[in-house]
Design an enzyme around this catalytic site. Structure first.
Site, PDB file in Angstrom:
ATOM      1  CD  GLU A  54      -2.853   1.330   2.342  1.00 45.66           C
ATOM      2  OE1 GLU A  54      -2.847   0.441   3.206  1.00 45.66           O
ATOM      3  OE2 GLU A  54      -3.631   2.291   2.361  1.00 45.66           O
TER       4      GLU A  54
ATOM      5  CE  LYS B  45      -6.124   0.019   1.563  1.00 45.64           C
ATOM      6  NZ  LYS B  45      -6.890  -0.557   2.669  1.00 45.64           N
TER       7      LYS B  45
HETATM    8  P1  13P Z   1      -9.485   4.489   4.062  1.00 44.94           P
HETATM    9  O1  13P Z   1     -10.328   3.777   3.043  1.00 44.94           O
HETATM   10  O2  13P Z   1     -10.267   5.107   5.166  1.00 44.94           O
HETATM   11  O3  13P Z   1      -8.473   5.388   3.437  1.00 44.94           O
HETATM   12  O4  13P Z   1      -8.664   3.356   4.795  1.00 44.94           O
HETATM   13  C1  13P Z   1      -8.099   2.355   4.052  1.00 44.94           C
HETATM   14  C2  13P Z   1      -6.805   1.987   4.604  1.00 44.94           C
HETATM   15  O5  13P Z   1      -6.561   0.839   4.897  1.00 44.94           O
HETATM   16  C3  13P Z   1      -5.791   3.027   4.776  1.00 44.94           C
HETATM   17  O6  13P Z   1      -4.588   2.452   5.128  1.00 44.94           O
END
Ligand code: 13P
Length: 339
Positions: free
Chosen positions: A177, A219
């Site tokens: 991510e 992600k």
């Molecule tokens: P949000 O969808 O609230 O951004 O959170 C997703 C997430 O895992 C952020 O690390």
């Protein structure tokens, strides 16, 4: 060694338009969400709230997996069953956030690097033993005057790749991510340029670390203007810019990209995802891994009251269903209105 298992898990995470519930808010972050709806941040309330989400009827219709924070991952529901076993019996994959948050980068303190790598090799076998099928590590990239620097992108990418490799060695699918924050005054064009640079660094680092692309999930953020920019973009414009970047940087074989919501409203997050799939069959699985955009309505309906649990579950399930329809290219305003 675990290649086939990793591929199977990663493909299951994105199958049939399903997505992930990101319920991995740290105890500090969930405290902020609770405060907004007048709920005290106690262990009992955190547990009751996660229990209502995870036991929502037929959760597996829209949700393939849940990302948990360490406390929840080791916790039990009111029935005495562990949350991990409860999700498994609902046919939902249990996952865990394994990074330890961010810290200012040496020499460029406005930029952040993500912590937790030193202890990761020793922590990971235990997560696997406790039933984690996938994990998450989040890097945050800040846009500002002269930033992000290449040094910051390189270091965050290096850590993401090292984390991903450790996950795969333990049979756990890494969610990689790298999030370009949407909090600042930059326009969409700058988000797009920085995201392209960011993802280029990330995939170079993943290849250098010999990470199995077919056994991981990306992600990342959508290409949206910063919240302070005053710029607004339609879902079609967000979709167009996002797909333009993905066409350039996503490697073949990637099982899927599951968006974060990053501060978008529930409706924006759904409409933007729907607009991407409205552009025709896409070469990648694009789905959702939302935190706030799946939970806001549920939290507002719940407000810590046991009698509100069914309404809160209904709000959460509705969002899960709408996002799944979006990921399948079947989202409509009529379906949305049926809430
Ligand atoms: P949000 O969808 O609230 O951004 O959170 C997703 C997430 O895992 C952020 O690390």
């Amino acid at each position: 060694m675990h290649d086939e298992q990793l591929k199977a898990t990663a493909n299951r995470m994105v199958a049939n338009g399903k997505g992930l519930l990101a319920a991995d808010e740290s105890n500090g972050t969930i405290g902020k969400r609770f405060e907004a709806v007048g709920v005290e941040n106690t262990h009992e309330n955190r547990r009751a709230y996660r229990e209502l989400l995870f036991t929502a009827p037929d959760i597996a219709e829209g949700i393939s997996g849940v990302i948990m924070y360490d406390e929840t991952f080791r916790d039990t529901a009111s029935t005495g069953a562990s949350f991990v076993s409860l999700l498994e019996s609902a046919d939902v994959l249990p996952g865990i956030k394994v990074d330890e948050g961010t810290e200012p980068m040496d020499g460029s303190p406005e930029e952040k690097v993500t912590k937790g790598l030193e202890s990761l090799s020793s922590r990971m076998p235990e997560y696997a033993e406790l039933g984690a099928k996938f994990a998450k590590w989040r890097a945050v990239i800040t846009i500002g005057e002269g930033i992000p620097t290449d040094a910051n992108l390189t270091e965050n990418a290096r850590r993401l790749a090292a984390y991903a490799k450790i996950c795969q060695e333990n049979g756990i699918v890494p969610i990689v991510e790298p999030e370009v924050l949407m909090d600042w005054s930059n326009g969409q064009a700058e988000c797009e340029a920085v995201s392209e640079r960011n993802l280029t660094h990330v995939f170079a680092a993943l290849r250098a670390a010999d990470v199995l692309i077919e056994g991981m999930i990306l992600k990342t953020n959508m290409m949206v203007p910063g919240k302070e920019s005053g710029e607004t973009k339609t879902p079609e414009e967000v979709a167009e810019a996002t797909l333009r970047v993905f066409t350039k940087v996503l490697p073949p074989g990637l099982p899927g990209q599951m968006f974060l919501s990053g501060g978008q409203s529930e409706l924006e997050a759904t409409e933007n995802l729907a607009a991407m799939h409205a552009r025709g069959p896409l070469p990648w699985k694009l789905s959702f891994s939302y935190g706030r955009a799946l939970q806001k309505g549920a939290l507002e309906a719940w407000r810590g009251m046991p009698e509100n649990v069914p309404a809160a579950q209904a709000a959460f399930l509705h969002r899960a269903k709408m996002n799944r329809l979006a990921a399948l290219g079947r989202y409509t305003k009529e379906a949305e209105a049926k809430a």
